[in-house]
Design a protein around this motif. Structure first.
Motif, short mmCIF file in Angstrom:
data_model
loop_
_atom_site.label_atom_id
_atom_site.label_comp_id
_atom_site.label_asym_id
_atom_site.label_seq_id
_atom_site.Cartn_x
_atom_site.Cartn_y
_atom_site.Cartn_z
N THR A 193 0.68 -1.10 -0.04
CA THR A 193 -0.12 0.19 0.14
C THR A 193 0.76 1.20 -0.11
O THR A 193 0.22 2.24 0.10
N LEU B 242 7.80 1.03 -2.35
CA LEU B 242 8.07 0.08 -3.37
C LEU B 242 7.16 -1.09 -3.53
O LEU B 242 6.91 -1.27 -4.74
N ARG C 263 -1.83 -4.62 5.83
CA ARG C 263 -2.67 -4.75 6.68
C ARG C 263 -3.64 -3.66 7.03
O ARG C 263 -4.34 -3.90 8.02
N LYS D 224 -6.71 1.08 3.04
CA LYS D 224 -5.59 1.46 1.87
C LYS D 224 -5.79 0.31 0.81
O LYS D 224 -5.63 0.71 -0.30
N ASP E 278 -1.72 -8.98 8.63
CA ASP E 278 -0.36 -8.11 9.53
C ASP E 278 0.77 -9.11 10.02
O ASP E 278 0.49 -10.15 10.75
N ASN F 205 7.95 -8.29 -0.79
CA ASN F 205 8.41 -6.97 -0.26
C ASN F 205 8.44 -6.52 0.96
O ASN F 205 9.13 -5.47 1.39
N TYR G 229 18.70 -5.05 11.18
CA TYR G 229 18.20 -4.90 9.83
C TYR G 229 19.21 -5.75 8.78
O TYR G 229 18.51 -6.50 7.83
N VAL H 189 15.88 4.49 -1.80
CA VAL H 189 14.96 4.98 -2.56
C VAL H 189 13.92 6.00 -1.70
O VAL H 189 14.00 5.55 -0.50
N THR I 206 11.23 6.90 0.36
CA THR I 206 9.79 6.29 0.62
C THR I 206 9.71 6.33 2.27
O THR I 206 10.57 7.01 2.87
N1 LIG Z 1 13.10 2.36 0.64
C1 LIG Z 1 14.44 1.91 0.49
O1 LIG Z 1 15.47 2.82 0.22
C2 LIG Z 1 14.69 0.58 0.62
C3 LIG Z 1 16.17 0.21 0.50
C4 LIG Z 1 16.49 -1.08 0.68
C5 LIG Z 1 15.51 -2.21 0.81
N2 LIG Z 1 14.06 -1.74 0.91
C6 LIG Z 1 13.21 -2.78 1.01
O2 LIG Z 1 12.17 -2.47 0.51
C7 LIG Z 1 10.83 -3.16 1.16
C8 LIG Z 1 9.78 -1.81 1.12
O3 LIG Z 1 10.29 -0.66 1.90
P1 LIG Z 1 9.63 0.58 1.43
O4 LIG Z 1 11.01 1.74 1.65
O5 LIG Z 1 9.02 0.52 0.41
O6 LIG Z 1 8.83 0.66 2.73
P2 LIG Z 1 7.36 1.38 3.18
O7 LIG Z 1 7.32 2.64 2.46
O8 LIG Z 1 7.50 1.59 4.82
O9 LIG Z 1 6.10 0.43 2.76
C9 LIG Z 1 6.12 -0.65 3.52
C10 LIG Z 1 4.64 -1.11 2.97
O10 LIG Z 1 4.55 -2.41 4.03
C11 LIG Z 1 3.44 -2.50 4.56
N3 LIG Z 1 3.34 -3.04 5.79
C12 LIG Z 1 4.25 -2.61 6.88
N4 LIG Z 1 4.12 -3.38 7.94
C13 LIG Z 1 3.30 -4.31 7.68
C14 LIG Z 1 2.73 -5.38 8.54
N5 LIG Z 1 3.23 -5.81 9.64
N6 LIG Z 1 2.02 -6.38 7.77
C15 LIG Z 1 1.57 -6.21 6.34
N7 LIG Z 1 2.08 -4.92 5.68
C16 LIG Z 1 2.84 -4.19 6.31
C17 LIG Z 1 3.04 -0.94 4.58
O11 LIG Z 1 1.79 -0.85 4.80
P3 LIG Z 1 0.97 0.41 5.72
O12 LIG Z 1 0.73 1.52 4.93
O13 LIG Z 1 -0.06 -0.42 6.62
O14 LIG Z 1 2.30 0.63 6.73
C18 LIG Z 1 3.56 -0.55 3.27
O15 LIG Z 1 2.42 -0.68 2.30
C19 LIG Z 1 11.34 -3.48 2.48
O16 LIG Z 1 11.57 -4.96 2.27
C20 LIG Z 1 12.75 -2.89 2.71
O17 LIG Z 1 13.60 -3.38 3.52
C21 LIG Z 1 13.80 -0.58 0.95
#
Ligand SMILES: NC(=O)c1ccc[n+]([C@@H]2O[C@H](COP(=O)([O-])OP(=O)(O)OC[C@H]3O[C@@H](n4cnc5c(N)ncnc54)[C@H](OP(=O)(O)O)[C@@H]3O)[C@@H](O)[C@H]2O)c1
Length: 318
Positions: free
Chosen positions: A55, A58, A78, A82, A103, A130, A197, A230, A232
């Protein structure tokens, strides 16, 4: 003496030739090489793509991009509100969307049964593992709230293993499938002050590579996507830079380059986005590991200090 000189000359030429060939492969990968066609995984043929944590950030972009490429989408996150909004947006792209509220930090047996039933009911061509969580800010590992540590393991590790094991039997039977596991540069260079992490993402890397080798004979592709920063919610970065893109261009690049290593020297791993690929190339092949860890230590210790000061200021203002 002359023989030794000749030997050194040939070794030198060999090393230079190796680095030139690696650099040329990198340039070919990031600028020219196309990844696997998504039709191979059922795009436009009624196949479904599952995206966890979809939601925001990425995951949201992965779901939208796969819908644009004509996959039906199973959205798992979760918040029902959304998810409903996302499903609506996806249906407007001319494909089907289903939602499941889960969740991943508090899964029950019933959650996994519901997920299994959805998987069994559809032709699943793609799984994007993801969902993930990191620290609020860099800190010593014992400073992290134990609940947050458990959550990190649940989201980054357990959810990926379980989703993979539920999906693979069907993919194996059909002899088609793509699994993308969202890893991190924190697995490329160990990251002091983000130890848990970094550790979970090292698990993502090794798990992905091992499963990738297991299932390759079944015509299934498993890709460890090594992501640098990225913009986010997780990174709290809003303004894109050359090295830190918005989710949309990043994800577009990911699905254009499935199976292409880009900046990575690791098997079954992709660093497809050009600026990230250059960084990975330097980090993996030029900088000695210990130097990389020392650099990360200084950088992240500084960020920890700044975050603590900010918290202090906020507490005083309250
Ligand atoms: N962004 C970066 O720079 C970066 C770099 C390296 C790796 N990554 C990896 O990329 C992936 C996504 O990262 P992101 O930056 O896109 O994260 P994000 O913007 O925080 O988005 C996380 C997503 O996961 C959902 N979520 C969070 N907790 C949850 C739970 N307990 N159960 C089900 N859904 C849940 C969130 O939903 P809600 O809206 O409900 O919170 C949201 O849709 C992760 O695995 C991260 O480690 C990201």
């Amino acid at each position: 003496m002359a023989a030794l000189q000749t030997l050194f000359t040939y070794v030198g030429i060999g090393i230079v030739a190796y680095y030139i060939s690696v650099a040329l492969t990198l340039l070919y990968d990031v600028f020219l090489r196309q990844g696997a066609r998504l039709e191979k995984f059922g795009a436009g043929r009624g196949a479904w793509a599952i995206v966890t944590g979809c939601t925001d950030g990425l995951g949201r972009e992965a779901a939208l991009e796969l819908a644009r490429r004509k996959f039906n989408i199973l959205l798992i996150s979760r918040s029902q509100e959304k998810l409903t909004a996302m499903a609506e947006e996806i249906r407007q792209l001319g494909v089907e969307a289903h939602t499941l509220v889960v969740d991943f930090a508090q899964t029950t047996a019933d959650d996994w049964t519901r997920i299994q039933q959805e998987i069994d009911a559809h032709f699943v061509g793609v799984l994007v593992n993801n969902v993930g969580a990191s620290y609020d800010h860099p800190m010593f590992v014992e400073e992290v709230d134990p609940v947050a540590l458990d959550r990190m393991v649940d989201l980054n590790v357990r959810a990926m293993i379980k989703m993979t094991t539920l999906t693979l039997p069907q993919m194996k039977q059909r002899r088609v499938g793509l699994i993308v596991n969202n890893g991190s540069f924190a697995a490329l260079q160990p990251s002091p002050f983000l130890a848990a992490y970094s550790g979970t993402k090292a698990f993502v890397k090794c798990f992905s590579q091992s499963v990738a080798a297991e299932v390759a004979p079944f015509n299934i592709t498993v890709e460890h996507l090594q992501t640098y920063f990225v913009c986010t919610q997780m990174t709290k970065m809003r303004r894109p830079t050359f090295f830190i893109p918005l989710p949309k261009p990043y994800i577009k690049c990911v699905f254009n380059k499935i199976g292409v290593q880009g900046g990575s020297s690791e098997p079954f791993t992709s660093v497809p986005f050009m600026p990230h690929a250059l960084m990975a190339f330097v980090a993996e092949r030029v900088v000695p590991k210990q130097l990389g860890i020392s650099y990360n230590y200084k950088l992240l210790a500084g960020l920890r200090k700044r975050a603590l000061k900010k918290k202090e200021r906020e507490a005083q203002q309250k």
